[in-house]
Design an enzyme around this catalytic site. Structure first.
Site, short mmCIF file in Angstrom:
data_model
loop_
_atom_site.label_atom_id
_atom_site.label_comp_id
_atom_site.label_asym_id
_atom_site.label_seq_id
_atom_site.Cartn_x
_atom_site.Cartn_y
_atom_site.Cartn_z
N LYS A 195 0.84 -1.12 0.05
CA LYS A 195 0.00 -0.03 0.08
C LYS A 195 0.98 1.14 0.04
O LYS A 195 1.48 1.60 1.13
CB LYS A 195 -0.98 -0.12 1.30
CG LYS A 195 -2.14 0.53 0.91
CD LYS A 195 -2.40 2.20 0.94
CE LYS A 195 -1.73 2.83 1.94
NZ LYS A 195 -1.46 4.33 1.68
N GLY A 248 6.70 5.10 8.09
CA GLY A 248 6.14 6.34 8.04
C GLY A 248 6.25 6.86 9.44
O GLY A 248 7.34 6.67 10.17
N SER A 249 5.41 7.67 9.74
CA SER A 249 5.55 8.23 11.00
C SER A 249 5.22 7.74 12.36
O SER A 249 4.39 6.73 12.19
CB SER A 249 4.17 9.79 10.95
OG SER A 249 3.29 9.14 10.99
N THR A 250 5.59 8.11 13.27
CA THR A 250 5.43 7.72 14.57
C THR A 250 4.29 7.69 15.19
O THR A 250 3.57 6.58 15.54
CB THR A 250 6.45 8.34 15.60
OG1 THR A 250 7.90 8.26 15.15
CG2 THR A 250 6.21 7.95 17.00
N GLU A 270 9.73 1.41 10.77
CA GLU A 270 10.70 2.44 10.36
C GLU A 270 10.31 3.80 10.49
O GLU A 270 9.36 4.10 9.51
CB GLU A 270 11.36 1.81 8.90
CG GLU A 270 12.86 2.42 8.98
CD GLU A 270 12.82 3.82 8.25
OE1 GLU A 270 12.94 4.83 8.99
OE2 GLU A 270 13.05 3.85 7.13
N CYS A 304 13.82 10.37 6.54
CA CYS A 304 13.79 10.11 8.03
C CYS A 304 15.06 10.27 8.73
O CYS A 304 15.10 10.67 9.76
CB CYS A 304 12.92 8.74 8.44
SG CYS A 304 13.83 7.53 7.23
N GLU A 404 9.91 16.42 14.66
CA GLU A 404 10.37 16.01 13.48
C GLU A 404 9.71 17.21 12.40
O GLU A 404 8.53 16.98 12.26
CB GLU A 404 9.99 14.69 13.21
CG GLU A 404 10.61 14.67 11.78
CD GLU A 404 10.38 12.99 11.18
OE1 GLU A 404 9.17 12.31 11.48
OE2 GLU A 404 11.20 12.41 10.63
P1 ADP Z 1 3.14 10.92 6.55
O1 ADP Z 1 2.79 11.82 7.56
O2 ADP Z 1 4.97 10.95 6.53
O3 ADP Z 1 2.55 10.76 5.32
P2 ADP Z 1 2.20 8.55 7.48
O4 ADP Z 1 2.59 7.83 8.49
O5 ADP Z 1 0.88 9.31 7.68
O6 ADP Z 1 3.28 9.47 7.08
O7 ADP Z 1 2.08 7.53 6.09
C1 ADP Z 1 2.86 6.53 5.85
C2 ADP Z 1 1.80 5.56 5.10
O8 ADP Z 1 1.04 4.97 5.99
C3 ADP Z 1 1.26 5.98 4.00
O9 ADP Z 1 1.16 4.83 3.12
C4 ADP Z 1 -0.12 6.40 4.59
O10 ADP Z 1 -1.32 6.10 3.80
C5 ADP Z 1 -0.34 5.15 5.47
N1 ADP Z 1 -1.41 5.41 6.79
C6 ADP Z 1 -1.78 6.43 7.26
N2 ADP Z 1 -2.39 6.30 8.05
C7 ADP Z 1 -2.68 4.96 8.46
C8 ADP Z 1 -3.32 4.26 9.08
N3 ADP Z 1 -4.08 4.87 10.21
N4 ADP Z 1 -3.25 2.94 9.27
C9 ADP Z 1 -2.26 2.31 8.21
N5 ADP Z 1 -1.56 3.06 7.23
C10 ADP Z 1 -1.94 4.19 7.26
#
Ligand code: ADP
Length: 502
Positions: A195, A248-250, A270, A304, A404
């Site tokens: 995804k 992705g994000s924390t 990560e 990151c 961050e």
């Molecule tokens: P950023 O803020 O850098 O976009 P995210 O952590 O929101 O970082 O996004 C990283 C990935 O996680 C993307 O593919 C995003 O669509 C997905 N994502 C965001 N929210 C969720 C969630 N609640 N569950 C699973 N995946 C998610």
């Protein structure tokens, strides 16, 4: 290879033609529309124009993709030999190399990253797959262990692929973040549903085409673009998923951890960072200044591992910041594909506004602008640009010092001793990366041993290699990508107890 080369022009034509058709989801080896029929536009952050349209998958598509991945896992792919998997990765690597100009253009268009950077990662990208191909040939080993209490009995401990992997990737480095997960999946014999991030899904979809061309059996890698809160959340919680590999994000990681309480999926995370880059007075200061620029502003700071907390020893602080000011002011900011551009836009208007907010609040809290952060050239107003900024006058309580930003913003602080800078570096909930610039071996040894970081660079910054594991400590996550150790995360063991009771 520069933007003016004929190869670039040919690749640009192919990309333009490719973008004309709507992109679909890859499920079970075929491209299909989303179950809801939904499509979304992908925006070019360099100028705000629409690049193309992609299907937006939802829960039903994730269900179908996980079912396809499960069927593939239990189908002929299970009988593929290490050699079969190795050859598949090798063919895929060859196609990536062959089409790298297109992939780099797509990454630059979709994300905004300067072409010099997206194309510059060609060798590293291909060599990552070469590394996975090499290990695929000999993975999934077994060991024989004599029973410690049962005479005549022994166990054969075999490594098996963990199963269906749900991979959720961010937008900031779409080629590598997808390959860091596709590589170990193919090397170990797992299957996956990828995804990608909605902000930059194009490259991942193109990688899907190349996988098919490489001869990937149907369903081994499935790709479902979609919203994080819908498709991402459905994938993380799916009962058919055995492992979730998330970058992705924390904050999002917290939802993912919760989601996996439903399926007991193994997790690798990560996540973000606020990495310290430490310059001692005895360093090669010219090299350190260039390193600090690259650490902070490559990919507009949307990395990151970016070295966003810059600690400079007090005796050279003013001199070093003057050098930094000069280098930063010289950076050429502009559209990703424009020749000579060093720093592109941020990925989206939303991200630009977020970073702008950080800069405004930092100033309100008393941070001083050393360079940058101001208005961009009016011709760039249609894109989502921020001028690379270095901030000084930083204190512990400032938001910009602890959070961050994920943009081209470096905060600089003086320090006096190794003890002090180790304490400052570790005063963060993150622990992803870090760096030191010094010619004193004792200082280097001490600081690299004591700073909390999954990867730490000495007299260099951001040096990545397929053989080096990379990942975080503390709130930067767990699990590693790259290196042999990563493979363990995609494998599980089974002990087959054999022999005869004596
Ligand atoms: P950023 O803020 O850098 O976009 P995210 O952590 O929101 O970082 O996004 C990283 C990935 O996680 C993307 O593919 C995003 O669509 C997905 N994502 C965001 N929210 C969720 C969630 N609640 N569950 C699973 N995946 C998610």
């Amino acid at each position: 290879m520069t933007e003016q080369d004929p190869e670039f022009a040919r690749a640009m034509e192919r990309v333009t033609a490719w973008l004309r058709d709507d992109k679909e989801l890859l499920i079970g080896g075929t491209w299909v529309a989303a179950a809801t029929g939904e499509v979304v536009e992908v925006v070019n952050p360099s100028d705000g124009t629409t690049l193309g349209r992609v299907a937006r998958g939802g829960e039903a598509d994730v269900d179908a993709a996980v079912a396809a991945a499960r069927a593939a896992f239990e189908g002929p792919w299970r009988r593929a030999t290490p050699r079969d998997r190795q050859l598949l990765i090798t063919r895929f690597a060859g196609l990536i190399d062959e089409h790298y100009h297109e992939l780099a253009i797509l990454e630059s268009l979709d994300l905004g990253v300067a072409y010099v950077r997206s194309f510059g990662k060609r060798n590293r990208t291909v060599s990552h797959l070469d590394f996975y191909a090499a290990v695929a040939g000999g993975r999934n080993a077994g060991t024989r262990v004599e029973a410690s209490t049962m005479p005549g009995r022994f166990g054969v401990i075999v490594e098996q692929p963990i199963g269906v992997v749900g991979a959720i990737t961010p937008w900031n480095s779409p080629v590598m973040s997808a390959l860091w997960k596709i590589g170990p999946v193919l090397a170990t014999g797992c299957t996956m549903v990828l995804k990608p991030a909605e902000e930059a899904p194009l490259v991942s979809l193109r990688l899907g085409e190349l996988l098919i061309e490489a001869g990937m059996p149907a369903g081994v890698v499935n790709i479902v673009n979609g919203r994080g809160s819908v498709a991402g959340a459905a994938l993380a919680a799916h009962p058919g998923v055995n492992k979730v590999a998330f970058t992705g994000s924390t904050d999002t990681a917290k939802s993912i951890i919760t989601a996996t309480t439903n399926n007991f999926a193994r997790l690798s995370l990560e996540l973000g960072g606020k990495s310290p880059n430490i310059v001692f007075a005895d360093a090669d200061l010219a090299a350190a200044a260039k390193g600090a620029i690259a650490a902070g502003f490559t990919n507009s700071g949307q990395i990151c591992t970016a070295g966003t907390r810059l600690f400079v020893q007090d005796v050279v602080y003013d001199e070093f910041l003057a050098e930094l000011r000069m280098h930063t002011a010289r950076l050429r900011v502009g559209p990703g594909l424009e020749p000579g551009v060093d720093v592109g836009p941020l990925v989206s208007r939303r991200q630009q506004e977020r970073v702008q907010g950080f800069l405004e609040r930092a100033t309100q809290q008393g941070a001083e602008t050393v360079v940058g952060g101001g208005d961009v050239d009016p011709r760039l107003h249609a894109g989502s640009f921020i001028m690379p900024a270095v901030l000084g006058g930083i204190t512990d309580d400032m938001e910009v010092y602890s959070e961050e930003v994920f943009g081209p913003v470096v905060v600089a602080r003086p320090f006096s001793s190794a003890d002090e800078v180790i304490r400052m570096a570790n005063d963060s909930r993150y622990g992803l990366a870090g760096g030191i610039w010094s010619r004193n071996i004792d200082t280097v040894n001490r600081v690299s041993a004591e700073v909390d970081a999954g990867i730490f660079w000495v007299n260099g910054y951001g040096l990545m290699d397929p053989a080096f594991p990379f990942g975080g400590m503390k709130h930067s996550g767990y699990g590693r990508e790259g290196g042999l150790v990563q493979l363990e995360d995609y494998l599980t063991t089974k002990t087959v107890v054999q022999g005869t009771d004596l």
